[in-house]
Every structure is written in structure tokens, then in C-alpha cells.
Design an enzyme around this catalytic site. Sequence first.
Site, mmCIF file in Angstrom:
data_model
loop_
_atom_site.group_PDB
_atom_site.id
_atom_site.type_symbol
_atom_site.label_atom_id
_atom_site.label_comp_id
_atom_site.label_asym_id
_atom_site.label_seq_id
_atom_site.Cartn_x
_atom_site.Cartn_y
_atom_site.Cartn_z
ATOM 1 N N THR A 206 39.095 45.579 49.043
ATOM 2 C CA THR A 206 37.884 45.447 48.214
ATOM 3 C C THR A 206 36.732 45.070 49.152
ATOM 4 O O THR A 206 36.958 44.415 50.166
ATOM 5 C CB THR A 206 38.101 44.332 47.168
ATOM 6 N N THR A 257 37.336 38.310 46.358
ATOM 7 C CA THR A 257 38.371 39.327 46.500
ATOM 8 C C THR A 257 39.733 38.672 46.343
ATOM 9 O O THR A 257 39.934 37.537 46.784
ATOM 10 C CB THR A 257 38.287 40.049 47.856
ATOM 11 N N GLY A 258 40.641 39.374 45.674
ATOM 12 C CA GLY A 258 41.965 38.802 45.469
ATOM 13 C C GLY A 258 42.520 39.242 44.129
ATOM 14 O O GLY A 258 42.068 40.247 43.559
ATOM 15 N N GLY A 260 42.592 39.679 40.749
ATOM 16 C CA GLY A 260 41.447 39.602 39.841
ATOM 17 C C GLY A 260 41.658 38.816 38.569
ATOM 18 O O GLY A 260 40.733 38.148 38.087
HETATM 19 N N1 ASP Z 1 39.803 41.562 42.966
HETATM 20 C C1 ASP Z 1 40.158 42.957 42.907
HETATM 21 C C2 ASP Z 1 40.760 43.240 41.545
HETATM 22 O O1 ASP Z 1 41.535 42.470 41.065
HETATM 23 C C3 ASP Z 1 41.127 43.370 43.969
HETATM 24 C C4 ASP Z 1 40.857 42.848 45.357
HETATM 25 O O2 ASP Z 1 39.928 42.108 45.569
HETATM 26 O O3 ASP Z 1 41.626 43.197 46.265
HETATM 27 O O4 ASP Z 1 40.473 44.283 40.999
#
Ligand code: ASP
Length: 338
Positions: A206, A257-258, A260
Site C-alpha cells: 500500500t 498501512t496494515g 485494515g
Molecule cells: N490497509 C490496507 C487494507 O487493509 C492494506 C495495507 O495497508 O497493506 O486494505
Amino acid sequence: MYKINVLWGVVLLAAALLFSACESAAELDEEDKMEVPEYVMVVHGGAGVFALHDLPEGRKEEYFNAIEEALDIGEEILANGGSGLDAVVEVISYLEDNPIFNAGKGAVFTNEGVNELDASIMSGKDMDAGAVGGITTVKNPIVAARKVMEKSPHVLLTGRGANQFAASVGCEIVDNSYFFTEERYNSMLRARESEAERMMEDTMGTVGVAVLDASGNLYAGTSTGGMTNKRFGRIGDSPIIGAGTYADNNGVAVSCTGHGEYFIRYAVAHDLNALVKYRGISLDSAATYIIHEKLVEAGGSGGLIAVDRHGNYSMPFNTNGMIRGVVKPGFREVAIYD
Ligand code: ASP
């Protein structure tokens, strides 16, 4: 007569106190201004559990080069007094076009084998925001998010309505196959097979940007394909204002990011802003607390990048790594691991 003299004495004392208070407040303001860098930009390319040896050959260098290029693009705008909003859109568009990131081309696939993209942008200057969720035909979702902010009375448009709106305001439209990469497709096929694999694959790539520009305005944006093998129709935190993205000139600009679902439930981006804005907690302590304590206790993985109005920045993550970079006058740094 005595009373009049006392009264004058009190008035003069009050005036002197007021004058010196104004003077020291002005001094503090001046100090603040002197310490604030002309601009600061922080960028992320996703947080994840990937270990160095899990990355494809040469990928680490590709990440470094891409973040360096992203910093160049942003710095060119910011150092010339350009708007932080333009910096966010230009930098994220560049990362969306780069297939090594999970945003725009190279995004992950849903369980139906489609790319559904999410993005958002927020202006801390006027608390305006725009976002798109589950779009399938817009080449640069961050451009569509900006259009929602500037050309519609809404904050979040999703699916067909968002695709259609983006086309109507001149966003570049592509076939969904434009976003295809074999690497991400195979990753989705593997994730379908095994839950363990899904967790290894899901949070990488992301992209997000947070900026303090020369006018003292804060802006943030985030763009993603979401999580590998997500159920079609699932929307993550990235297009949710207050979860994945937030900007407030009296607080912070932040992009997350992470995993979600955790960032939505814990309103991570807004929580950070609230700690800084209402409690006066330093940006780094607040960000560290949220990512390393609150999120860890909840079982959520990920990280964030943020900058405040004084030009302080923070980039904590509770995963193995987070692709990230920072630039301000005379200083830049790019890193993935600790
Ligand atoms: N946060 C994003 C989601 O959950 C994914 C990511 O940040 O890797 O869609």
C-alpha cells in the site's frame, strides 16, 4: 488622591504584565517558526511481515529506488513552494504506476480475481476530504479521490458510482486487466489455498504520503489494492477518513498501512490526531503508543507515517518492515527494516 494613585499603579502593572506576556508569546511563536522546516514529506510503500530473504531477487533495491524517486518528485514541488496537495497526488500517482506496489498497477486481487482499488486524500487546511472505494477502471485512484474532494459534494464514492464519476470528471480510464501482474495473481491463487499463506501475503505495498508544505498546510493521502484474496466488495481502511488517512492543520497529517479492519475499528488515523491536538502529546510518543501498544494489544499489525505542523515526523510499525522515506531541506532517509 491615595485611591487614584493605587488605581493607576494597578493599571500600569497590568499593562506591563500584558506587554511582557505578549512579548514572550511572540518570542515563542518566533521560535516555533524558526524551527519549522520549510517542508517535510514522509512516504510509505506498505508495512508487512516480509523478511529480507522472502523478497524477490533485486526487490529491495527496486523499493529503495522507487522511494528515492518518490522523494525527488515531492521535493521538486515542495522546494519550489508548491502545494502539498499536488505533492501528495503526484507522488502517489507515481507509486500507483509502479507495479511493485499494491496500488494502481500491481494491486492485489480479490477472491474473484479482480482488482478493486481504494484511495483517499485529505486537506488539513480546510478539513476537506475525498475518497474512492472498490473502483475497477480508474488508472490513478488518488486522482479520483482528489476529484471527489474538489468536484463533488461528497467524501466517499464507491464501486460503479465512483468509476462513473471518475470518468465524468476526466480521470484516465483503463480496462481492469491494466492492473494485472502475474506476481499478484499467483499470490492470490496461493492465498486461496492456505490461510497461513494469506497472512504472509496480505499486507505489503500500500502507498501513502503525508506532507507539511511551505504554506504551513498539512495533507495526507493513501492508495491501495487492499488485501490479497479479500472478499469482493470489501473496503479497507485506506479510503476511510479517520482510519487510514487524516490531515488537520491543528494536528497531524497521517497515512496508515496494515490490516485494515483493525485500523477502521480503532480509528487509528483520527486517534493519532486527537492525541496530538487535544492532549498535546508529542507526535512520536502518540504514534508509538498507538502502533506498538494499542494496536498490538488489539492484535492488529501495520504502521503509519505522520508529520505535524512543527515539522516533526514519525514512522512507527509493528511488522518486520515498512517501506518508507522522509525528505526535508538538507535531509533525506529511506529504509525498510529497523
Ligand atoms: N490497509 C490496507 C487494507 O487493509 C492494506 C495495507 O495497508 O497493506 O486494505
